[in-house]
Design a protein around this motif. Structure first.
Motif, PDB file in Angstrom:
ATOM      1  N   SER A   1       0.878  -1.301   0.036  1.00 10.74           N
ATOM      2  CA  SER A   1       0.060  -0.084  -0.016  1.00 10.74           C
ATOM      3  C   SER A   1       0.803   1.246   0.014  1.00 10.74           C
ATOM      4  N   LYS A   2       0.429   2.338  -0.729  1.00  7.23           N
ATOM      5  CA  LYS A   2       1.090   3.580  -0.682  1.00  7.23           C
ATOM      6  C   LYS A   2       0.333   4.518   0.500  1.00  7.23           C
ATOM      7  N   LYS A   3       1.279   5.239   0.948  1.00 10.52           N
ATOM      8  CA  LYS A   3       0.658   6.327   1.709  1.00 10.52           C
ATOM      9  C   LYS A   3      -0.135   7.318   1.095  1.00 10.52           C
ATOM     10  N   GLY A   4      -1.409   7.518   1.499  1.00 19.37           N
ATOM     11  CA  GLY A   4      -2.283   8.554   0.655  1.00 19.37           C
ATOM     12  C   GLY A   4      -3.166   7.810  -0.197  1.00 19.37           C
ATOM     13  N   GLY A   5      -2.891   6.245  -0.422  1.00 15.27           N
ATOM     14  CA  GLY A   5      -3.857   5.629  -1.248  1.00 15.27           C
ATOM     15  C   GLY A   5      -3.070   5.094  -2.433  1.00 15.27           C
ATOM     16  N   GLY A   6      -3.691   3.985  -3.046  1.00 11.20           N
ATOM     17  CA  GLY A   6      -2.984   3.265  -4.093  1.00 11.20           C
ATOM     18  C   GLY A   6      -2.034   2.271  -3.709  1.00 11.20           C
ATOM     19  N   ASN A   7      -1.608   1.614  -4.628  1.00  6.31           N
ATOM     20  CA  ASN A   7      -0.634   0.599  -4.430  1.00  6.31           C
ATOM     21  C   ASN A   7       0.820   0.804  -5.192  1.00  6.31           C
ATOM     22  N   LYS A   8       1.797   0.161  -4.991  1.00  2.52           N
ATOM     23  CA  LYS A   8       3.102   0.026  -5.377  1.00  2.52           C
ATOM     24  C   LYS A   8       3.480  -0.687  -6.566  1.00  2.52           C
ATOM     25  N   LEU A   9       2.324  -0.826  -7.393  1.00  2.00           N
ATOM     26  CA  LEU A   9       2.590  -1.343  -8.709  1.00  2.00           C
ATOM     27  C   LEU A   9       3.349  -0.731  -9.494  1.00  2.00           C
ATOM     28  N   GLY A  10       4.627  -1.584 -10.016  1.00  3.08           N
ATOM     29  CA  GLY A  10       5.616  -0.865 -10.940  1.00  3.08           C
ATOM     30  C   GLY A  10       6.933  -0.117 -10.291  1.00  3.08           C
ATOM     31  N   GLU A  11       6.474  -0.079  -8.893  1.00  2.00           N
ATOM     32  CA  GLU A  11       7.822   0.497  -7.998  1.00  2.00           C
ATOM     33  C   GLU A  11       8.944  -0.624  -7.836  1.00  2.00           C
ATOM     34  N   LEU A  12      10.015  -0.022  -7.650  1.00  3.43           N
ATOM     35  CA  LEU A  12      11.250  -0.888  -7.287  1.00  3.43           C
ATOM     36  C   LEU A  12      11.093  -1.005  -5.625  1.00  3.43           C
TER      37      LEU A  12
END
Length: 444
Positions: free
Chosen positions: A258-269
């Motif tokens: 999960s990303k802070k503030g919403g969303g997910n980490k798809l595509g992130e290193l």
């Protein structure tokens, strides 16, 4: 009637679907023949064969769903199980996350069946036990182990015309070897689909050597160490982490993805760029059924690619809600590695600890996948490329996310499937820096 042919299975499933008056009907028929042998204190304690065939019927009226199971297949029994499922559906509250059944699908067969494994006899199992016990008796060691081998089939069908059928086999062997005084312990495990790839005589030598070498373990101070995790030791931690690759938990803020503030980490290193894990139902030696629990076809799909989050797994409901396409969820995990064996990784280590096995792994913090557990059955101190002496077992607190950012080297992947994992996995031994041991354990 444990193992039915495709035609026999389809005839039963078609009959069940015709009997249903519900809006939708989904049926699964499974059968298996499971053989086993258990030994302890250098003697066989139990052996047996268990056969079973089971039918599960799920029906829906609108968004009301009912399920019933049965293991009898005469016409009266089939009608009874359908009516039971329908009665339950009519009593059930509406499911707010209901999705209709899948339409007719195409499944590409996978190589999940081995004639050699299916042909295993009680005499073969006795030979495995003898090959494990005799060398231990001769060395004044005590063996305890278990082999189970299975052959079976799974057939699915629904009222929208979908149908699938596949046979499978598997063999799982574990053995713990102890010294007579209980101060030394070694362990080995082997999981294969094809029994010709399994030789208990080779495995027992590894467990014997570790049992003898682990006597008089020395206590090391807890702390951060370079470790070499054998594949089975790493698999429990990694499989825990992969359970959090669902898109819903990430999108709702309940996951390390999960990303802070919403969303997910798809595509992130998120990991070391050397980390690549894929799901591949056709992978040689680690094949799984070509459909998942929702009857969706599985695909070859990267989950982690060069350290980046490549895909998240969507349930059919969450995919519909998010405007995504749901794909078959993973049945195996294939992690890339190098070519080195465990012994070669040891030779290249100046100072570190070799861990045979991790167990009793439990979650501490799902937001970071911080896990705790214990080492066991052979933990050794490495110095100047050699195993110097055994050390007392440790409790560890470690996140596999952090662990996979602290890679020094990866070895050659091997197939594992253990107590902590619902996946078939290909996992390399791995050399890691700064692995966190928090306390000592007196258990061997």
């Amino acid at each position: 009637m444990s193992i039915l042919t495709e035609a026999q299975a389809k005839a039963i499933l078609d009959k069940v679907i015709k009997l249903s008056t519900a809006d939708e009907c989904d049926v699964q028929l499974t059968g298996s023949i499971d053989g086993n042998i258990r030994f302890a204190l250098n003697n066989v304690s139990t052996s047996g064969i268990v056969t079973d065939t089971s039918l599960a019927v799920q029906v829906s009226f609108g968004k009301r769903v009912g399920t019933a199971t049965i293991n009898a297949f005469d016409d009266a029994s089939l009608e009874r199980v359908v009516r039971r499922a329908e009665d339950l559906a009519k009593l059930a509250p509406e499911n707010p996350e209901f999705v209709p059944l899948v339409d007719k699908q195409i499944y590409k067969p996978t190589d999940t069946f081995s004639p050699a494994t299916a042909a295993i006899t009680p005499e073969d199992r006795a030979k495995t036990a003898a090959a494990s016990i005799k060398p231990c008796k001769d060395a004044k060691l005590i063996a305890a182990g278990f082999q189970t081998d299975s052959q079976g089939f799974t057939a699915i069908a629904n009222s929208k015309g979908n149908f699938g059928y596949q046979t499978y086999t598997s063999l799982d062997y574990t053995c713990t070897v102890r010294t007579e005084d209980g101060r030394g312990s070694g362990w080995v495990g082997h999981n294969v689909q094809d029994s010709t790839e399994f030789n208990p005589s080779d495995d027992i030598e590894i467990a014997k050597q570790k049992a003898l070498a682990s006597v008089d373990a020395k206590a090391l101070e807890p702390g951060k160490y370079t470790v070499i995790l054998e594949p089975v030791a790493a698999s429990g931690l990694i499989s825990f982490m992969m359970n959090f690759f669902g898109a819903r938990s990430a999108d709702e803020g309940r996951s390390f993805l999960s990303k802070k503030g919403g969303g997910n980490k798809l595509g992130e290193l998120v990991y070391d760029p050397r980390v690549t894990i894929i799901a591949d139902p056709w992978h040689p030696g680690a094949a799984v059924l070509p459909w998942d629990g929702d009857s969706l076809p599985r695909e070859t799909m990267p989950l982690i690619q060069d350290g980046k989050i490549a895909n998240l797994e969507y349930s059919r409901f969450w995919a519909q809600k998010q405007g995504k396409v749901a794909k078959g969820r993973s049945g195996n995990l294939i992690m890339s590695g190098g070519t080195k064996s465990i012994s070669e990784l040891v030779k290249g280590t100046q100072k570190g600890i070799l861990v045979t096995r991790t167990w009793y792994i439990r979650m501490v913090d799902p937001q970071t996948v911080l896990l705790t557990g214990l080492t066991r059955d052979g933990t050794f101190y490495i110095e100047n490329g050699e195993i110097k002496y055994p050390v007392k077992n440790f409790r560890f607190n470690e996140s596999p996310v952090i662990m996979l950012n602290n890679i020094e080297e990866l070895g050659k992947p091997v197939r594992v499937a253990g107590d902590e994992s619902s996946y078939v996995m290909m996992i390399p031994p791995m050399k890691l820096r700064d692995f966190t041991f928090t306390s000592l354990s007196d258990a061997v």
